[in-house]
Design a protein around this motif. Sequence first.
Motif, mmCIF file in Angstrom:
data_model
loop_
_atom_site.group_PDB
_atom_site.id
_atom_site.type_symbol
_atom_site.label_atom_id
_atom_site.label_comp_id
_atom_site.label_asym_id
_atom_site.label_seq_id
_atom_site.Cartn_x
_atom_site.Cartn_y
_atom_site.Cartn_z
ATOM 1 N N MET A 54 -48.058 35.425 12.516
ATOM 2 C CA MET A 54 -48.274 34.591 11.328
ATOM 3 C C MET A 54 -49.760 34.325 11.127
ATOM 4 N N ILE A 55 -50.447 33.933 12.192
ATOM 5 C CA ILE A 55 -51.872 33.622 12.083
ATOM 6 C C ILE A 55 -52.674 34.872 11.756
ATOM 7 N N ARG A 56 -52.303 36.001 12.379
ATOM 8 C CA ARG A 56 -53.012 37.251 12.096
ATOM 9 C C ARG A 56 -52.800 37.670 10.645
ATOM 10 N N ALA A 57 -51.553 37.511 10.142
ATOM 11 C CA ALA A 57 -51.284 37.875 8.758
ATOM 12 C C ALA A 57 -52.067 36.991 7.789
ATOM 13 N N ALA A 58 -52.166 35.683 8.093
ATOM 14 C CA ALA A 58 -52.936 34.781 7.233
ATOM 15 C C ALA A 58 -54.408 35.157 7.217
ATOM 16 N N ASN A 59 -54.879 35.729 8.316
ATOM 17 C CA ASN A 59 -56.266 36.196 8.368
ATOM 18 C C ASN A 59 -56.475 37.438 7.511
ATOM 19 N N ASN A 60 -55.444 38.298 7.459
ATOM 20 C CA ASN A 60 -55.571 39.585 6.788
ATOM 21 C C ASN A 60 -55.140 39.573 5.337
ATOM 22 N N ASP A 61 -54.332 38.584 4.949
ATOM 23 C CA ASP A 61 -53.727 38.593 3.609
ATOM 24 C C ASP A 61 -53.936 37.228 2.949
ATOM 25 N N PRO A 62 -54.737 37.152 1.885
ATOM 26 C CA PRO A 62 -54.987 35.862 1.236
ATOM 27 C C PRO A 62 -53.729 35.214 0.659
ATOM 28 N N VAL A 63 -52.715 36.017 0.309
ATOM 29 C CA VAL A 63 -51.477 35.446 -0.216
ATOM 30 C C VAL A 63 -50.751 34.677 0.881
ATOM 31 N N VAL A 64 -50.700 35.244 2.083
ATOM 32 C CA VAL A 64 -50.065 34.561 3.210
ATOM 33 C C VAL A 64 -50.824 33.280 3.533
ATOM 34 N N PHE A 65 -52.153 33.343 3.523
ATOM 35 C CA PHE A 65 -52.954 32.157 3.816
ATOM 36 C C PHE A 65 -52.709 31.065 2.778
ATOM 37 N N ARG A 66 -52.699 31.444 1.518
ATOM 38 C CA ARG A 66 -52.471 30.461 0.455
ATOM 39 C C ARG A 66 -51.107 29.800 0.610
ATOM 40 N N ASP A 67 -50.078 30.599 0.897
ATOM 41 C CA ASP A 67 -48.731 30.040 1.049
ATOM 42 C C ASP A 67 -48.630 29.149 2.290
ATOM 43 N N ALA A 68 -49.342 29.512 3.362
ATOM 44 C CA ALA A 68 -49.332 28.692 4.573
ATOM 45 C C ALA A 68 -49.997 27.342 4.312
ATOM 46 N N VAL A 69 -51.104 27.344 3.606
ATOM 47 C CA VAL A 69 -51.791 26.096 3.264
ATOM 48 C C VAL A 69 -50.908 25.236 2.365
ATOM 49 N N ASP A 70 -50.212 25.888 1.436
ATOM 50 C CA ASP A 70 -49.321 25.155 0.538
ATOM 51 C C ASP A 70 -48.165 24.528 1.299
ATOM 52 N N LEU A 71 -47.697 25.196 2.353
ATOM 53 C CA LEU A 71 -46.621 24.647 3.173
ATOM 54 C C LEU A 71 -47.117 23.456 3.986
ATOM 55 N N LEU A 72 -48.360 23.527 4.463
ATOM 56 C CA LEU A 72 -48.932 22.438 5.257
ATOM 57 C C LEU A 72 -49.320 21.233 4.405
ATOM 58 N N PHE A 73 -49.914 21.496 3.246
ATOM 59 C CA PHE A 73 -50.536 20.416 2.486
ATOM 60 C C PHE A 73 -49.974 20.218 1.085
ATOM 61 N N GLY A 74 -49.069 21.066 0.653
ATOM 62 C CA GLY A 74 -48.554 20.939 -0.699
ATOM 63 C C GLY A 74 -47.035 20.868 -0.729
ATOM 64 N N LEU A 75 -46.438 21.595 -1.678
ATOM 65 C CA LEU A 75 -44.977 21.648 -1.809
ATOM 66 C C LEU A 75 -44.479 23.075 -1.615
ATOM 67 N N GLY A 76 -45.191 23.833 -0.801
ATOM 68 C CA GLY A 76 -44.841 25.234 -0.603
ATOM 69 C C GLY A 76 -43.495 25.422 0.058
ATOM 70 N N ARG A 77 -42.982 26.629 -0.036
ATOM 71 C CA ARG A 77 -41.714 26.987 0.581
ATOM 72 C C ARG A 77 -41.818 28.422 1.075
ATOM 73 N N ILE A 78 -40.926 28.788 1.989
ATOM 74 C CA ILE A 78 -40.907 30.155 2.502
ATOM 75 C C ILE A 78 -40.358 31.081 1.422
ATOM 76 N N ARG A 79 -41.128 32.115 1.124
ATOM 77 C CA ARG A 79 -40.711 33.074 0.110
ATOM 78 C C ARG A 79 -40.465 34.432 0.766
ATOM 79 N N ALA A 80 -39.528 35.185 0.204
ATOM 80 C CA ALA A 80 -39.206 36.506 0.763
ATOM 81 C C ALA A 80 -40.442 37.402 0.770
ATOM 82 N N GLU A 81 -41.240 37.348 -0.304
ATOM 83 C CA GLU A 81 -42.436 38.192 -0.379
ATOM 84 C C GLU A 81 -43.418 37.847 0.742
ATOM 85 N N THR A 82 -43.580 36.528 1.012
ATOM 86 C CA THR A 82 -44.509 36.110 2.050
ATOM 87 C C THR A 82 -44.026 36.562 3.426
#
Length: 404
Positions: free
Chosen positions: A367-395
Amino acid sequence: MGPLRFDVVVAGSGPAGATAAIVAARRGWRVALVDQRTFPRDKPCGDGLGPGVAQLLRRLDLDHILAGETPAASLTVYGPAGVELNAALTGLDGMSTEGYVVPRADFDQRLRLAALNAGAVDLSGHKVTATGLADDRRWVSVRRAGTEHRLEAGLVIGADGAYSVLRRQLGAGRPSGRSTAIAMRAYADSDAFDPDGPLGQRMIFEWSKEMLPAYGWVFPNGKGTVNVGVGIMVSELRRRSLDLRRVLDRFADSCRQRGIELGDLYAHRAHHLPLARPIPRLAHERAALIGDAGSMINPLSGEGIVYGMNAAYELVTRLPANLSGAVEQARALAEFETWFRRTYRAHLISSRVAHGLMSIPWWARHMIRAANNDPVVFRDAVDLLFGLGRIRAETTWRILRHGW
């Protein structure tokens, strides 16, 4: 002396309770703000305030509460097998990441004073002991210096924390050990995280193999002090017979070994976190639960302030102008609970699943490696931590693709 009568009694002067008192007082109601502690007081917490808090304060014209505070600018995450993520929190596409770190002794006092300035009556130093119904009102017994007093109101709002008396009195039960985490925080002096320091306003999380199933954090306030803490499920703590203070000390040492400047830890405080897994019944007859009393805590990050404050705002704004009408009030309380569950269900379930996955070393590493390599994964992870994000199939697919 007969009972003291109010329109609204709010039990608990933390962020959720103070917000409820502010909105209720601004509606012209006579509000009692009750808390067993006197203020200012320390509150064990990570001291982090997510973007939603800043947004709600602006909506309430309370920008001054964060005046002079510097928002967090970047994020570092340490994971298993030496994997590491470093990224800026600013400029994320379509996201607000205006997070702050403010000691609860300061933040809670500022918000409480705003409630008193709005007209709420200060009943700090009074402990809630019981509640019940009397005709068309709800009563609350409070004790101070061994003397009992009775308050009556059209509505009682329970925001009295993780050990809520009102939650038990209303029949919502205690949070179970399987759904409760425990965290310990301490403070340390460090100039490294000041705005002009080598690390700047950087928030740090650690999900390393040595830490799991616990996780650690370092949150700087930008004024020469950092909040250092660790969190773990109560069931895991007991199963492994861990000493939480030793876990915290080991985490602080691991930060120092990475070259992070941290002074000696002080002001250790532990606290329970009743996680939103599940959420108890929130709407009761002439009463409602919000904040930690309603288990409004993110299972992944341990964050609860934004959920409690937003719940307080929505609850009070949805109430009918005439609080004596039982049918209208019951309908409004039911609508509030429906709103909260619909708004946060997918987010909180996703956070619960993510918390379980991040406790697995190989998944945390990918997960951490993917967030480093893919800005979409990082954005969704931040949204899950600090916003109203949810787990998406694409992520999830992106994590599997970019995490190897």
